[in-house]
Enzyme design. Structure first.
Site, short mmCIF file in Angstrom:
data_model
loop_
_atom_site.label_atom_id
_atom_site.label_comp_id
_atom_site.label_asym_id
_atom_site.label_seq_id
_atom_site.Cartn_x
_atom_site.Cartn_y
_atom_site.Cartn_z
CD GLU A 154 -1.37 -0.11 3.63
OE1 GLU A 154 -2.42 -0.74 3.43
OE2 GLU A 154 -1.09 0.37 4.73
CB CYS A 169 3.35 7.67 2.84
SG CYS A 169 3.91 6.51 4.08
CB CYS A 183 7.41 -5.00 8.53
SG CYS A 183 8.89 -4.24 9.23
CB CYS A 239 6.77 -2.00 15.70
SG CYS A 239 8.41 -1.66 15.05
CB CYS A 274 3.31 -1.41 13.37
SG CYS A 274 3.38 -1.45 11.58
CB CYS A 330 1.43 1.54 8.17
SG CYS A 330 2.49 0.76 7.08
S1 SF4 Z 1 6.51 0.33 12.42
FE1 SF4 Z 1 5.65 -1.42 11.29
S2 SF4 Z 1 6.45 -1.25 9.22
FE2 SF4 Z 1 7.71 0.11 10.53
S3 SF4 Z 1 9.43 -1.19 11.17
FE3 SF4 Z 1 7.87 -1.42 12.77
S4 SF4 Z 1 6.69 -3.25 12.14
FE4 SF4 Z 1 7.87 -2.57 10.36
#
Ligand code: SF4
Length: 345
Positions: free
Chosen positions: A87, A101, A108, A112, A115, A333
């Site tokens: 996206e 963006c 990923c 995190c 997220c 995101c």
């Molecule tokens: S915020 Fe989300 S996309 Fe960014 S590094 Fe952490 S897990 Fe990955």
């Protein structure tokens, strides 16, 4: 059998195609400039190009487009050749500045806590062409509306420095006078803090902005929020920012997501002031968009966000409060991709 197409972003491939077609270099340059510099539509840019059937302009297919009803955000769901979704968000800020963006990965591995992308795991890194096509498609959408794309931020899905080679190549092409020819000050790469890669990036692109997702200067809290923090501890990150200031001669943006009762007290603000003493930084305080996967994390109320930002400012830190766009189109995101992947195609 139809002949394989050459990707617009494949520089040697395009030179070979031009030779095969015996095409005037000037004609080819016009096509490339129309697409990458003025974001003309595919049809307009290639109207007079003899090789238009041999050129693959896009590396990603636009699958869905979600327009925010409340602000200027558009979220694009784009499909890779292998059928994976990623996206891109187009942001039209009231001042008229438009930003895209971009994502650097599908999913990923950084995981995190706050997220939605992090809860997906990693599917794969995007190629240079797939990163650049997000900029092209966003630029074309804006150009259709008489607007101009000004800024490119690497803040979408993925940790950019887990896809370092392709991100470097994409930034090269964004800066290249024969590519998008953007000013380095219009590009910002955001990382959760991969120390060695941040330093390599600054050496190679001294005028391109870097942002660090900091979110806490309390080691246990930061390690809980960002598992990668175990490998990149706060004292080393602090030394890295000082080194980036020296290499780049400019400030580093610190992103600070406001999480209720996690990192939003006056003591947290004071600790952040102490941690940034002597560093050239700009703190961006960010309201949190809650996600289903992290029910224990809640957004700090607006009045507390403002008080936190004011405390930083009173202590002499450059601080802005980011206005979150696109709440109604699932701004967090990765949320939209996750949902779409759950639906049968
Ligand atoms: S915020 Fe989300 S996309 Fe960014 S590094 Fe952490 S897990 Fe990955």
């Amino acid at each position: 059998m139809s002949e394989a197409k050459t990707c617009l972003f494949d520089v040697p491939g395009c030179a070979a195609l031009r030779r095969t077609l015996r095409c005037d270099p000037e004609q080819f340059r016009r096509v490339r400039n129309a697409l990458l510099k003025t974001f003309a539509s595919d049809a307009v840019a290639t109207a007079e190009f003899i090789g238009r059937d041999r050129l693959a302009i896009h590396a990603l297919t636009l699958e869905q487009r979600h327009e925010s009803a409340v602000d200027g955000a558009t979220k694009l769901l784009l499909r890779t050749g292998q059928g994976l979704l990623t996206e891109t968000v187009v942001l039209r800020i009231a001042s008229g500045r438009c930003t895209v963006c971009v994502s650097s990965q599908v999913g990923c591995a950084a995981a995190c806590q706050f997220c939605a992308t992090g809860t997906m795991g990693i599917a794969r890194s995007l190629s240079t062409a797939e990163i650049l096509d997000q900029v092209l498609q966003a630029g074309q959408i804006l150009a259709e509306q008489g607007r101009r794309l000004r800024n490119v931020v690497f803040m979408g899905m993925g940790e950019p420095f887990h896809n370092e080679a392709n991100v470097h190549a994409a930034v090269d092409r964004l800066l290249d006078p024969a590519g998008f020819h953007l000013s380095p000050s219009k590009i910002l790469v955001s990382t959760v803090g991969v120390i060695d890669a941040m330093l390599r990036f600054a050496e190679r692109f001294p005028r391109v902005g870097l942002a660090l997702s900091l979110h806490s200067v309390e080691p246990d809290t930061r390690r809980k929020l960002i598992p990668l923090a175990k490998k990149n501890p706060l004292p080393e990150l602090r030394r890295t920012i000082a080194e980036l200031n020296r290499i780049q001669g400019r400030g580093v943006m610190l992103e600070y997501l406001m999480l209720q009762d996690v990192n939003d007290s006056d003591e947290d603000a004071d600790a952040l002031v102490a941690w940034t003493e002597g560093l050239d930084v700009h703190i961006n305080v960010i309201p949190y968009n809650p996600i289903d996967d992290a029910p224990h994390l809640q957004a700090t109320p607006r009045t507390r966000v403002d008080a936190f930002a004011a405390r930083l400012r009173d202590a002499g830190r450059k601080t802005t409060r980011r206005h979150s766009l696109g709440r109604d189109i699932e701004a967090a995101c990765g949320q939209l991709v996750k949902r779409s992947n759950l639906r049968p195609r």
